[in-house]
Write a protein that holds these residues in place. Structure first.
Motif, short mmCIF file in Angstrom:
data_model
loop_
_atom_site.label_atom_id
_atom_site.label_comp_id
_atom_site.label_asym_id
_atom_site.label_seq_id
_atom_site.Cartn_x
_atom_site.Cartn_y
_atom_site.Cartn_z
N MET A 78 0.84 -1.17 -0.03
CA MET A 78 0.18 0.00 0.09
C MET A 78 0.79 1.08 -0.07
SD MET A 78 -2.71 1.10 2.83
CE MET A 78 -1.78 0.71 4.37
N GLN A 79 0.73 1.99 -1.04
CA GLN A 79 1.42 3.46 -1.05
C GLN A 79 0.49 4.62 -0.44
OE1 GLN A 79 2.44 4.81 -4.84
NE2 GLN A 79 3.86 5.99 -4.21
N ASN A 80 1.10 4.96 0.95
CA ASN A 80 0.24 5.89 1.67
C ASN A 80 1.20 6.93 2.17
OD1 ASN A 80 1.87 4.10 3.19
ND2 ASN A 80 0.33 4.40 4.83
N HIS A 81 0.37 8.34 2.56
CA HIS A 81 1.21 9.33 2.90
C HIS A 81 0.96 9.02 4.49
CE1 HIS A 81 0.42 14.02 3.28
NE2 HIS A 81 1.65 13.53 3.65
N ARG A 126 -5.37 5.31 11.66
CA ARG A 126 -6.46 4.82 12.05
C ARG A 126 -7.27 3.87 11.03
NH1 ARG A 126 -6.30 10.20 14.01
NH2 ARG A 126 -7.49 11.09 12.40
N GLU A 127 -7.11 4.19 10.08
CA GLU A 127 -7.90 3.46 8.98
C GLU A 127 -7.13 2.35 8.14
OE1 GLU A 127 -10.83 5.69 6.86
OE2 GLU A 127 -10.99 7.12 8.58
N MET A 128 -5.91 2.81 7.57
CA MET A 128 -5.34 2.00 6.42
C MET A 128 -4.29 0.92 7.18
SD MET A 128 -6.81 3.09 3.82
CE MET A 128 -6.03 2.02 2.68
N PHE A 129 -3.58 1.15 8.27
CA PHE A 129 -2.79 0.49 8.73
C PHE A 129 -3.50 -0.68 9.43
CE2 PHE A 129 0.43 3.36 7.37
CZ PHE A 129 1.56 2.73 7.54
#
Length: 163
Positions: free
Chosen positions: A1-4, A14-17
């Motif tokens: 997952m590429q995320n900021h 809170r949501e993606m990890f």
């Protein structure tokens, strides 16, 4: 997952990890280690240096990316940013490393992060960032860096910055 994801913008926690930790129902024929008992997805966060914000002391905002990139100002919408940057500076001085190395070492310490996407303006900076892979922060240092963080508005992928 590429995320900021970085020390001054941690909304992904809170949501993606958490989705990286969701247990899968695996068929008996599939080796659990192969699937990591997760979605099988790692995180490759972009902007671990927060557009240069965490690479210089608070009073030294007069050069580098923080002046050339209008999106860098988005991080200052949180009252915690200056406190976090001050703590990054303190940990860097204590360990005898750069602030950028502290930021990358913090990113690498997070479960699920496999390779932060870094940007560099020179070979010297790039060498320092690569060296950060071998830097380990203590649990106390990680907690100290994270403590001042306050939740903030989600920064959209393509933020429009008024000029």
């Amino acid at each position: 997952m590429q995320n900021h994801y970085n020390l001054v913008y941690r909304e992904e926690e809170r949501e993606m990890f958490p989705t990286l930790k969701v247990k899968l129902s695996l068929p008996p024929s599939l080796d659990a280690h192969t699937a990591l008992q997760h979605f099988g997805v790692g995180a490759i966060p972009w902007s671990p240096l927060a557009r240069g914000v965490v690479t210089r002391p608070v009073g030294e905002r007069g050069s580098g990316r923080t002046t050339s990139d209008p999106l860098a100002n988005v991080y200052f919408t949180s009252p915690a940013t200056n406190d976090i940057v001050n703590r990054v500076e303190e940990v860097a001085k204590k360990k005898g490393i750069t602030m950028a190395q502290v930021a990358v070492a913090w990113s690498m310490s997070k479960e699920g992060v496999t390779a932060p996407i870094i940007g560099s303006t020179s070979l010297e900076n790039l060498s320092q960032l690569i060296a950060a892979v071998d830097i380990t922060l203590t649990e106390e240092e990680i907690k100290y860096l994270e403590e001042p963080y306050k939740p903030m508005q989600v920064i959209e992928f393509a933020v429009r910055v008024p000029r």
